[in-house]
Design an enzyme around this catalytic site. Structure first.
Site, PDB file in Angstrom:
ATOM      1  N   ASP A 504       1.055  -1.078  -0.144  1.00 44.52           N
ATOM      2  CA  ASP A 504      -0.130   0.137   0.043  1.00 44.52           C
ATOM      3  C   ASP A 504       0.959   1.236  -0.046  1.00 44.52           C
ATOM      4  O   ASP A 504       1.260   1.702   1.026  1.00 44.52           O
ATOM      5  CB  ASP A 504      -0.966  -0.023   1.326  1.00 44.52           C
ATOM      6  CG  ASP A 504      -1.905   1.261   1.090  1.00 44.52           C
ATOM      7  OD1 ASP A 504      -1.701   2.551   0.410  1.00 44.52           O
ATOM      8  OD2 ASP A 504      -2.608   1.135   1.871  1.00 44.52           O
ATOM      9  N   HIS A 509       0.977   7.642   4.157  1.00 45.05           N
ATOM     10  CA  HIS A 509       1.557   7.082   5.308  1.00 45.05           C
ATOM     11  C   HIS A 509       3.042   7.421   5.451  1.00 45.05           C
ATOM     12  O   HIS A 509       3.497   6.833   6.330  1.00 45.05           O
ATOM     13  CB  HIS A 509       1.116   5.589   5.348  1.00 45.05           C
ATOM     14  CG  HIS A 509      -0.396   5.177   4.763  1.00 45.05           C
ATOM     15  ND1 HIS A 509      -1.299   5.443   5.798  1.00 45.05           N
ATOM     16  CD2 HIS A 509      -1.020   4.866   3.819  1.00 45.05           C
ATOM     17  CE1 HIS A 509      -2.553   5.182   5.354  1.00 45.05           C
ATOM     18  NE2 HIS A 509      -2.306   4.838   4.252  1.00 45.05           N
ATOM     19  N   ILE A 524      -0.136   8.982   8.731  1.00 48.76           N
ATOM     20  CA  ILE A 524      -0.857   8.016   9.840  1.00 48.76           C
ATOM     21  C   ILE A 524      -0.457   6.690   9.265  1.00 48.76           C
ATOM     22  O   ILE A 524      -0.359   6.305   8.170  1.00 48.76           O
ATOM     23  CB  ILE A 524      -2.229   8.434   9.554  1.00 48.76           C
ATOM     24  CG1 ILE A 524      -2.854   8.497   8.368  1.00 48.76           C
ATOM     25  CG2 ILE A 524      -2.661   9.925  10.160  1.00 48.76           C
ATOM     26  CD1 ILE A 524      -4.145   8.158   8.045  1.00 48.76           C
ATOM     27  N   GLY A 527      -4.996   1.725   8.225  1.00 50.60           N
ATOM     28  CA  GLY A 527      -5.880   1.247   8.883  1.00 50.60           C
ATOM     29  C   GLY A 527      -5.737  -0.316   8.901  1.00 50.60           C
ATOM     30  O   GLY A 527      -5.828  -1.081   9.863  1.00 50.60           O
TER      31      GLY A 527
END
Ligand code: NAI
Length: 731
Positions: A504, A509, A524, A527
């Protein structure tokens, strides 16, 4: 019994604590161990006069009960002096309750400069000066709790209180920003709008109401908001009579009334007035970033020529519903043990835990691939959404909302997997659109896992589609009791940097400036990385890290996690279902909600008879053929049947095989020994009777009446079976 909330070691300043609500707060803090500065100027309700008596009396009351308190008689307009009293007496300041207040009610026309200024000086400027004096002390000690006192008169307006209403709502604005600036120093600022009988209200309320609406029904909220365990920040609460409610903003979807290269007119505003004011599907923006996001969307839509007549979220030129049933090109994913190990490191596994070695060392006797790696093989389907006609997806607004993953066998530690993805449904949530993407992943023709990605496209709703879908795998709330087990683990500063290597690559990120554009203070965590943490916590706690016990997982992604924060997985065991809730330990924010993992029951060594004999089941051959048909004709069958059918095959009175024919989702699937709980109809039949029926030797009706064939659920669905079984008899 829950642990009582105490304030030992904390120093609290309550302004205007000589009477009314402030007195009640001061007494309650004193009783629960805090050292209290009882501030009160001791004037009348209009701001005239002074006296030390009011504050002294409350100090005495606190001391009489064994508490610690000192008085301060300054006006809140001398903010520094109040804080100095706290520092002189107790050496620190932890909590400030801005409560002091007066009234100078007048109809607006009669409001003098003095009426306006005095109210603002005491309420708004006073709260500002006291709080500013405390701020750096709180910042340095990385702890602070601040209360602002607003009023229903400010929130809703009240005749004769223009000056007071303005100041009181000004306090909310002040609090909103302090909450943002203070967050990283653990300084929280909340606002209360109380209602209680006091000298301020006795002129406007009947005496018995003044008597009944006790200040003691307000104080507990203030104490909780000021406790170190309370993570609430930036909240607004109405409180009175023992009731507490939280308020937030609501915003209509609105309408864009401007067109590209044309001037905007008041007539266009008039003509769209009903839509502008229509609160159907209203959103609840909670930050300035969310608010601005809408405007950015409007700019890009207008520039693209999609202006007038749309709400900023409307996908005016496309029909997302038409995307349902569309398939993506088949995807292949080839991987080795290295990918499995990299993924395990990405979701926080470490050689520090000897138990983790089986996921980190390919030479380990039980080297295994973590079950949640199943999402990795399928995740490229999400980017494939961009090619689906009708969807018109803007990837900068895509949020991963929910995820479901079901394994039908443990994942191989290397190999090539093939995935087929289909848009299972598209939902219109008003503020956005949800796309349900079903992905079936096969290894050598055998189904190994099923993923359902639920993605939310902010601002793409309003196209008139369905709000709910039968095809959605839904979340489940945890039981109403404290968690049965809790596991806490720190993520590393480089967790996202490591996790992204599993495929990903979203810059959100890793790239600080990209993250800032999305309104985040830094990049961040994915998830799905938190998802991986939570799943392995459950696997360790309840399945001894045995990957063959893992059946499925469902989560809703609620809030972001920053790399370096600790993840706290709370678990509740209910038979083979483990409910989970995942929080950021440092803030208490829930990041995964409604989540659960289903495990296969552990093999029970105490049953001496051993596992049921499943060799040589004749029905297996028939189902192998059914599986082939579903692979070839799945899509057509899903349209015709639209149901989940399950068979329980019995031998010697025991269930030896479970087949679930999912002809409801995606391109359909035949699942062996999966949980048939979702089935619309379940047939229970012995292996030999099943064959007799299939071969036409036994009439199904007769079998039913003879008790050889049991049917549970919607019996009418059996008529649709012909579509699947064709040349076989009608079971
Ligand atoms: P209160 O009049 O009993 O208490 C206010 C206290 O503040 C008084 O003891 C007063 O001497 C003190 N004070 C006034 N000016 C001051 C100054 N410049 N410096 C230091 N102390 C000063 O009134 P009540 O009802 O307890 O009000 C407390 C707060 O709650 C006020 O901010 C009020 O506006 C707010 N409020 C109260 C409501 C109610 O239903 N009681 C409704 C909505 C808001």
């Amino acid at each position: 019994m829950s642990v009582p909330l105490t304030f030992d070691g904390r120093v609290v300043l309550v302004t205007g604590a000589g009477g009314g609500l402030g007195r009640e707060y001061a007494l309650a803090f004193g009783q629960r161990g805090a050292a209290v500065i009882v501030n009160d100027l001791g004037g009348d309700i209009k701001g005239g006069g002074r006296s030390s008596a009011a504050a002294d009396k409350v100090v005495e009351e606190i001391r009489a009960k064994g508490g610690k308190a000192v008085a301060n008689y300054d006006s809140v307009e001398d903010g520094e002096k109040l804080i100095q009293t706290a520092l002189d007496a107790f050496g620190r300041i932890d909590i400030v309750v801005n409560n002091a207040g007066i009234l100078r009610d007048r109809s607006f026309a009669r409001t003098s400069d003095m009426d306006w200024d005095l109210i603002h000086r005491v309420h708004l400027r006073g709260s500002f000066l006291v709080t500013r004096a405390a701020w750096n002390h709180m910042k340095n000690q990385k702890f602070g709790r601040i209360i602002m006192t607003s009023s229903a008169a400010g929130i809703y307006g009240n005749f004769g209180q223009a000056n007071y209403s303005a100041a009181k709502l000004g306090l909310l604005g002040l609090s909103n920003t302090l909450a943002i600036e203070g967050q990283k120093y653990n300084i929280h600022c909340n606002t209360v709008a109380p209602t209680a009988g006091s000298r301020l209200t006795e002129t406007v309320m009947p005496p018995d109401l003044v008597e009944s609406l006790k200040a003691e029904y307000v104080a507990p909220l203030v104490l909780w908001l000021c406790h170190e365990a309370c993570q609430e920040n930036g909240g607004l609460f109405e409180v009175g009579a023992g009731w507490i409610g939280k308020l937030r903003w609501e915003r209509s979807l609105g309408r864009t009334v401007r067109q590209k290269n044309k001037s905007m007119t008041p007539e266009a505003v008039r003509d769209s007035w009903n839509e502008i004011c229509d609160f159907t599907d209203a959103t609840k923006p909670a930050s300035i970033q969310e608010s601005l996001q809408t405007l950015v969307e409007v700019l890009s839509k207008v520039d693209a020529g999609r202006g007038i007549g749309t709400n900023p979220t409307g996908a005016a030129t496309t029909n997302p519903s038409a995307a349902v049933g569309q398939a993506l090109p088949e995807m292949t994913f080839t991987y080795t043990h290295m990918n499995c190990i990299l993924y395990a490191l990405g979701v926080g596994m470490s050689t520090k835990d000897p138990d983790h070695l089986r996921f980190l060392y390919e030479g380990h006797q039980e080297f295994s691939c973590l079950p949640t790696f199943g999402v990795i093989a399928a995740q490229s389907a999400m980017t494939g959404l961009g090619s689906i006609p009708g969807l018109d997806i803007d990837f900068t607004r895509l949020l991963h909302g929910e995820q479901y993953l079901e394994l039908f066998k443990p994942l191989p530690t290397s190999g090539t997997l093939t995935s087929r993805a289909i848009v299972a449904d598209v939902l219109d949530k008003g503020s956005g659109m949800i796309v349900l993407l079903d992905v079936h992943t096969y290894s050598g023709g055998e189904l190994v896992c099923y993923n359902q990605f639920s993605v939310f496209i902010v601002g793409a709703g309003g196209f008139g589609g369905e709000r709910m879908s039968q095809k959605a795998v839904v979340t489940a709330p945890p039981p109403d009791r404290p968690a049965d087990a809790v596991m806490v683990e720190e993520t590393s500063r480089d967790q996202a940097a490591l996790y992204r290597l599993s495929g990903d690559w979203n810059p959100l990120h890793i790239d600080p400036s990209f993250a800032a554009m999305g309104g985040f203070k830094s990049p961040i965590l994915h998830g799905l990385c938190s998802f991986g943490f939570a799943a392995r916590h459950v696997l360790k706690q309840y399945a001894g890290n045995d990957v063959s016990r893992f059946k499925s997982i469902k989560v809703r992604f609620v809030k972001p996690v920053y790399p370096g924060q600790s993840l706290q997985t709370e678990m509740w065991k209910e038979a083979n279902r483990i409910h989970i809730q995942c929080k950021v330990k440092e803030t208490g924010a829930v990041v995964l909600s409604g989540a659960y993992i289903d495990l296969h029951a552990a093999a029970d060594a105490s049953v001496s008879a051993g596992p049921p004999q499943t060799d040589g089941l004749q029905s297996d051959l028939v189902f192998a053929e059914i599986g082939r048909r579903i692979r070839d004709l799945g899509e057509e069958l899903v349209k015709k049947v639209n149901a989940v059918l399950a068979w329980e095959i019995m031998r010697d009175g025991k269930r030896v095989r479970q087949w679930t024919m999912d002809l409801k989702t995606g391109r359909g699937a035949l699942l062996r020994d999966a949980d048939g709980g979702r089935a619309d109809v379940t047939f229970t039949v012995a292996d030999e009777d099943f064959m007799d029926v299939v071969m036409g030797k036994l009439n199904p009706q007769k079998a039913f009446f003879a008790g050889k064939l049991k049917v549970k659920g919607n019996i009418m669905l059996s008529q649709k079976l012909e579509a699947v079984l064709k040349d076989y008899a009608k079971l």
